[in-house]
Design an enzyme around this catalytic site. Structure first.
Site, PDB file in Angstrom:
ATOM      1  N   LYS A  46       0.798  -1.227   0.000  1.00  0.00           N
ATOM      2  CA  LYS A  46       0.000   0.000   0.000  1.00  0.00           C
ATOM      3  C   LYS A  46       0.838   1.289   0.000  1.00  0.00           C
ATOM      4  CE  LYS A  46      -3.311  -1.331  -0.531  1.00  0.00           C
ATOM      5  NZ  LYS A  46      -3.640  -2.213  -1.709  1.00  0.00           N
ATOM      6  N   HIS A 101       7.596  -7.404  -2.173  1.00  0.00           N
ATOM      7  CA  HIS A 101       7.401  -6.806  -0.840  1.00  0.00           C
ATOM      8  C   HIS A 101       8.445  -7.344   0.136  1.00  0.00           C
ATOM      9  CE1 HIS A 101       3.696  -4.804  -1.761  1.00  0.00           C
ATOM     10  NE2 HIS A 101       2.905  -5.849  -1.721  1.00  0.00           N
ATOM     11  N   SER A 131      -4.922   2.769   3.981  1.00  0.00           N
ATOM     12  CA  SER A 131      -5.075   2.133   2.676  1.00  0.00           C
ATOM     13  C   SER A 131      -5.154   0.604   2.853  1.00  0.00           C
ATOM     14  CB  SER A 131      -3.891   2.503   1.785  1.00  0.00           C
ATOM     15  OG  SER A 131      -3.979   1.863   0.544  1.00  0.00           O
TER      16      SER A 131
HETATM   17  S1  PPS Z   1      -0.349  -3.204  -3.089  1.00  0.00           S
HETATM   18  O1  PPS Z   1      -1.568  -4.011  -2.770  1.00  0.00           O
HETATM   19  O2  PPS Z   1       0.682  -3.349  -2.064  1.00  0.00           O
HETATM   20  O3  PPS Z   1       0.168  -3.508  -4.436  1.00  0.00           O
HETATM   21  O4  PPS Z   1      -0.874  -1.689  -3.046  1.00  0.00           O
HETATM   22  P1  PPS Z   1      -0.058  -0.427  -3.597  1.00  0.00           P
HETATM   23  O5  PPS Z   1      -0.168  -0.368  -5.054  1.00  0.00           O
HETATM   24  O6  PPS Z   1       1.299  -0.396  -2.994  1.00  0.00           O
HETATM   25  O7  PPS Z   1      -0.851   0.785  -2.929  1.00  0.00           O
HETATM   26  C1  PPS Z   1      -2.158   1.130  -3.292  1.00  0.00           C
HETATM   27  C2  PPS Z   1      -2.317   2.596  -2.953  1.00  0.00           C
HETATM   28  O8  PPS Z   1      -1.636   3.391  -3.959  1.00  0.00           O
HETATM   29  C3  PPS Z   1      -2.568   4.304  -4.512  1.00  0.00           C
HETATM   30  N1  PPS Z   1      -2.229   4.638  -5.904  1.00  0.00           N
HETATM   31  C4  PPS Z   1      -2.024   5.899  -6.335  1.00  0.00           C
HETATM   32  N2  PPS Z   1      -1.983   7.058  -5.665  1.00  0.00           N
HETATM   33  C5  PPS Z   1      -1.764   8.185  -6.399  1.00  0.00           C
HETATM   34  N3  PPS Z   1      -1.586   8.205  -7.740  1.00  0.00           N
HETATM   35  C6  PPS Z   1      -1.616   7.047  -8.443  1.00  0.00           C
HETATM   36  N4  PPS Z   1      -1.444   7.088  -9.758  1.00  0.00           N
HETATM   37  C7  PPS Z   1      -1.830   5.825  -7.731  1.00  0.00           C
HETATM   38  N5  PPS Z   1      -1.914   4.519  -8.087  1.00  0.00           N
HETATM   39  C8  PPS Z   1      -2.164   3.812  -6.964  1.00  0.00           C
HETATM   40  C9  PPS Z   1      -3.899   3.576  -4.383  1.00  0.00           C
HETATM   41  O9  PPS Z   1      -4.987   4.438  -4.595  1.00  0.00           O
HETATM   42  C10 PPS Z   1      -3.780   3.041  -2.966  1.00  0.00           C
HETATM   43  O10 PPS Z   1      -3.869   4.063  -1.982  1.00  0.00           O
HETATM   44  P2  PPS Z   1      -5.228   4.516  -1.269  1.00  0.00           P
HETATM   45  O11 PPS Z   1      -4.810   5.469  -0.189  1.00  0.00           O
HETATM   46  O12 PPS Z   1      -5.886   3.284  -0.729  1.00  0.00           O
HETATM   47  O13 PPS Z   1      -6.058   5.205  -2.324  1.00  0.00           O
END
Ligand code: PPS
Length: 294
Positions: A46, A101, A131
């Site tokens: 996340k 991870h 998240s």
């Molecule tokens: S995972 O399951 O570990 O692969 O998740 P991960 O991709 O690391 O994290 C998901 C969060 O990243 C946000 N996200 C983004 N934020 C801003 N801009 C872009 N382009 C973007 N892409 C993914 C996603 O919305 C999740 O955060 P939250 O706070 O839940 O919205």
């Protein structure tokens, strides 16, 4: 500390998802052959994984930039430890892109010998926690917490997949000298995506034209990724991700923790994290209206 339920299993001090990986496979990764041209994206869950997977795919694949190819991010930048699509990693053409991870001490030894490049993306842990909490509700195989308080206690104790946020970030940062590594924060990506993409390109030695760079930045914004089925796990089977229970690309901002954590919860969080966070050289931004720490 042992994880409470069988939705996670602990191997060598780190929590994994049992239905996706075995202890033997994790052990075999030590000798996984690394190529100099490999690129590894490492994160605590996340923290911006899919975002950076998307950026890497866009940088390396013209067909992704110009929309002529339609390939899921999971196939472009697959998980090293969770080989969900049973891909043959050995015969993948170079340059291979991987996501992981894993903690620093469980990655292939070739990485510790500074072969290949590692990009580590970290996010402020309160937004990670929030998240993560929302994600557990749509991730069918995860145990859903009774409530936020309950999940926060598990997160603080490291009783979640990928274990302790502090251990993960501290470990990678403390051992950065062993790796050919670039650290980025989710918050700097959010505040200045173009500059973050440039940093990644410089680190990878990739020269993009102005138009190519612009295409990467445009396609990596939250709004674009939210409607891009390749980027938002829309194709994930319903017995893994229940799209009716939430969205993978949920809010995508800095400081959403303030919308869910009470003052008491925030103070409880600080009481556990404060000292180690203060000692961590990586500094975070905690609100979208705050400047990035210098
Ligand atoms: S995972 O399951 O570990 O692969 O998740 P991960 O991709 O690391 O994290 C998901 C969060 O990243 C946000 N996200 C983004 N934020 C801003 N801009 C872009 N382009 C973007 N892409 C993914 C996603 O919305 C999740 O955060 P939250 O706070 O839940 O919205």
């Amino acid at each position: 500390m042992q994880p409470p339920k069988d939705y996670i299993f602990n191997h060598k001090g780190f929590n994994f998802q049992p239905d996706l990986v075995t202890a033997e496979y994790i052990d075999s990764l030590e000798d996984f052959e690394i190529r100099d041209s490999d690129v590894f994206l490492v994160t605590f869950p996340k923290s911006g994984t899919v975002w950076t997977q998307n950026i890497l795919s866009l940088i390396y694949h013209e067909g992704h930039r110009d929309g002529t190819e339609d390939t899921d991010l999971m196939d472009r930048v697959p998980w090293l430890e969770y080989n969900i699509r049973s891909m043959d990693y050995i015969s993948r053409p170079s340059p291979r892109l991987f996501a992981a991870h894993l903690p620093y001490y469980l990655v292939p030894k070739g990485l510790r010998n500074k072969r290949a490049k590692v990009i580590y993306v970290a996010r402020n842990p309160k937004d990670v926690l929030v998240s993560y909490y929302h994600f557990t509700r749509m991730a069918v195989k995860f145990e859903t917490a009774e409530n936020f308080d309950d999940f926060m206690e598990r997160f603080l104790a490291g009783e979640v997949l990928a274990s302790s946020w502090l251990d993960h970030v501290e470990g990678w940062y403390a051992h950065k000298g062993d790796f050919n590594i670039l650290f980025l924060t989710y918050e700097e990506m959010k505040k200045d995506l173009r500059n973050s993409v440039l940093k990644i390109c410089t680190f990878l030695g990739k020269k993009l034209t102005e138009d190519e760079l612009q295409a990467v930045v445009d396609k990596a914004t939250f709004d674009k990724m939210r409607v891009d089925p390749r980027a938002n796990y829309e194709h994930m089977p319903a017995d893994i991700l229940d799209q009716d229970k939430g969205r993978f690309l949920r809010k995508g901002t800095i400081g959403d923790w303030k919308n869910i954590m009470t003052v008491a919860q925030s103070e409880r969080f600080d009481s556990v994290f404060k000292e180690r966070l203060q000692n961590l050289p990586l500094k975070f931004c905690w609100d979208i209206n705050e400047d990035l720490p210098s």
